[in-house]
Design an enzyme around this catalytic site. Structure first.
Site, PDB file in Angstrom:
ATOM      1  N   GLY A   1     -46.091 -30.501  -5.152  1.00 53.78           N
ATOM      2  CA  GLY A   1     -44.877 -30.933  -4.320  1.00 53.78           C
ATOM      3  C   GLY A   1     -43.888 -31.916  -5.205  1.00 53.78           C
TER       4      GLY A   1
ATOM      5  N   PRO B   1     -49.813 -28.736  -8.801  1.00 53.01           N
ATOM      6  CG  PRO B   1     -49.399 -29.563 -11.029  1.00 53.01           C
ATOM      7  CD  PRO B   1     -50.491 -29.804  -9.796  1.00 53.01           C
ATOM      8  N   GLY B   2     -47.080 -26.722  -9.011  1.00 51.38           N
ATOM      9  CA  GLY B   2     -46.323 -25.449  -9.425  1.00 51.38           C
ATOM     10  C   GLY B   2     -45.014 -25.543 -10.127  1.00 51.38           C
TER      11      GLY B   2
ATOM     12  CB  CYS C   1     -25.914  -0.756  -0.977  1.00 50.79           C
ATOM     13  SG  CYS C   1     -24.724   0.040   0.268  1.00 50.79           S
TER      14      CYS C   1
ATOM     15  CE1 TYR D   1     -44.116 -20.866  -4.921  1.00 51.43           C
ATOM     16  CE2 TYR D   1     -42.732 -22.717  -6.288  1.00 51.43           C
ATOM     17  CZ  TYR D   1     -44.008 -22.301  -5.513  1.00 51.43           C
ATOM     18  OH  TYR D   1     -44.914 -23.187  -5.233  1.00 51.43           O
TER      19      TYR D   1
END
EC number: 4.1.1.116
Length: 465
Positions: free
Chosen positions: A259, A308-309, A387, A422
């Site tokens: 986080g 952690p990421g 589109c 992400y």
């Protein structure tokens, strides 16, 4: 007001190219770790992502240094953040471990060289086949998310006659000031109720092959203050202490999840992180201090696990996209009166490539990498190629408006900063537009393709016709 926004944006642009450890400029172009991004964009089909191995390493070192006061800390990179094999390899080479949320994420981590005992397995749905694969490969931890899942772990471990190391994930019931869909510790789908922890642990202790290691939680993503981490860690610590006493056991570890936020907006003096979490608000050190302070009230010998990421890869990539079309349109009111004229620039990356820009209204700094030293002094609206009427970038410098140089033209390269978390993972092939390639800048400053763009053959090879 408009003039001050433009002035501030251009001051930030100057800071990026003259004071940011990642960026430089050459011949008017934006450089990333010394690599000319305009020139790089002529070598590969746009759009594509560019990752910096040096920045990944710097971010990992920052996290490790933050936890220097508790040497017994183990870091697991949340691979859902970015599981491109070349990125996973850079993270493995930097010396930390991995966290996975599916069998294929586990398999990718194993294939790139992480050992089973360097992988934590998370997730609310782990099917029996997933659990069997995890147990067979001796994963460091399986974070148990439900009693239903636990029964499968017990049965599979008995069948394989192999130990399954587990933590019990609980919900600490602590809210945080982040996007509603990124809150995972308050009214969330993950984890067991705190009141179920004792019953769950008792069940585990009666299982012959299931080894209880500790408790687990995750507060949320991009959390801009340290207080929720401190509160949630206290909840986990208090329950761990209580369970040790009533069950007569000693936990090996406490897993506090991840986080740690990343700054997507840099002008801290102009923003409030609690109202706009695009400002980071806290550092890795603030996160570590909040966690360690509470853990040390309980024990100083216990292992702390973190996951952690975003903090590892968020600042380590940019998205490069080409201006592919431009036009001027007129907005009319319902009576046919002219309201305003709008300058549109169309790039070849839409929300199929950068979905957070639409789904989470995420903010990214956007600069003309081909004219980086030129004043960004023209208000424009920026759209993608899909589109779909919603395929334009909503979070601009001022409302939905972005700033680019007046001389921005078709063929110029536009860079979205801080695009390493992400993003690749959430790409789609909507409109049958290919998923992007990925380029890595390695520790020596050399570039190499670590993921190619999808081909037409990729698009159709899964169809049966």
């Amino acid at each position: 007001m408009t003039d001050s926004i433009m002035q501030n944006y251009n001051q930030l642009r100057e800071q990026v190219i003259n004071g940011d450890r990642r960026f430089q400029h050459k011949d008017g172009h934006l450089c990333f770790e010394g690599v000319d991004l305009d020139a790089l964009a002529r070598q590969y089909p746009t759009p594509f992502y560019v990752f910096s191995e040096p920045e990944i390493i710097r971010n990992i070192h920052e996290i490790q240094q933050a936890f220097a006061a508790h040497k017994n800390t183990k870091t697991f990179f949340a691979s859902k953040t970015c599981s491109v094999m070349g990125v996973l390899k850079a993270i493995r080479d930097a010396g930390i471990c991995a966290e996975a949320n599916s069998q294929y994420e586990v398999r990718k981590c194993l294939e790139i060289g992480f050992r089973g005992d360097q992988i934590v397995f998370n997730g609310v749905v782990k099917k029996p086949a997933d659990l069997e694969y995890a147990i067979a490969n001796d994963l460091y931890l399986i974070n148990v998310d439900s009693l239903y899942e636990l029964e499968h772990i017990d049965a599979i471990s008995r069948k394989l006659k192999k130990v399954a190391n587990v933590c019990v994930r609980v919900e600490p019931n602590v809210p945080s000031a982040t996007h509603a869909e990124l809150v995972t510790a308050f009214h969330a789908k993950s984890g067991l109720d705190l009141e179920q922890a004792e019953e769950t642990c008792r069940r585990i202790l009666a299982m012959p092959y299931v080894h209880l290691r500790g408790l687990h939680m995750h507060v949320g993503d991009q959390v801009p203050e340290s207080e929720p981490f401190a509160k949630a860690t206290k909840v986990l610590v208090d329950e761990s202490r209580r369970l040790e006493e009533v069950l007569g056991i000693k936990f090996d570890l406490i897993n506090v999840g991840g986080g740690i936020p990343v700054p997507y907006k840099y002008d801290d003096e102009n923003g409030d992180p609690l109202k706009d979490n695009m400002y980071a608000g806290i550092t890795a050190q603030d996160f570590a201090d909040a966690v360690i302070r509470e853990v040390h009230k309980w024990r100083t010998d216990v292992e702390i696990c973190i996951e952690p990421g975003r903090k590892v890869t968020g600042s380590a990539a940019v998205l490069l996209t080409e201006v592919s079309c431009e036009k001027r349109k007129t907005n009319y009111d319902l009576n046919g009166n002219v309201e305003c004229h709008v300058e549109w620039k169309f790039v070849d990356a839409g929300y199929s490539v950068l979905s957070d820009s639409q789904h989470f209204d995420w903010f990214f700094y956007v600069y003309n990498a081909s004219r980086m030293t030129a004043a960004h002094d023209a208000w424009i609206k920026l759209a993608g190629p899909l589109c779909d009427g919603g395929d334009y970038f909503h979070m601009g410098v001022k409302g939905e408006e972005f700033l680019l140089p007046k001389e921005t033209h078709v063929g110029d390269i536009v860079a979205f900063l801080d695009a390493g978390a992400y993003t690749i993972e959430s790409q789609t092939v909507y409109n049958n537009r290919p998923r992007t390639g990925v380029v890595m800048i390695d520790k020596n400053g050399d570039t190499r393709l670590i993921r190619r763009e999808d081909s037409y053959e990729d698009m159709v090879k899964y169809d049966i016709y």
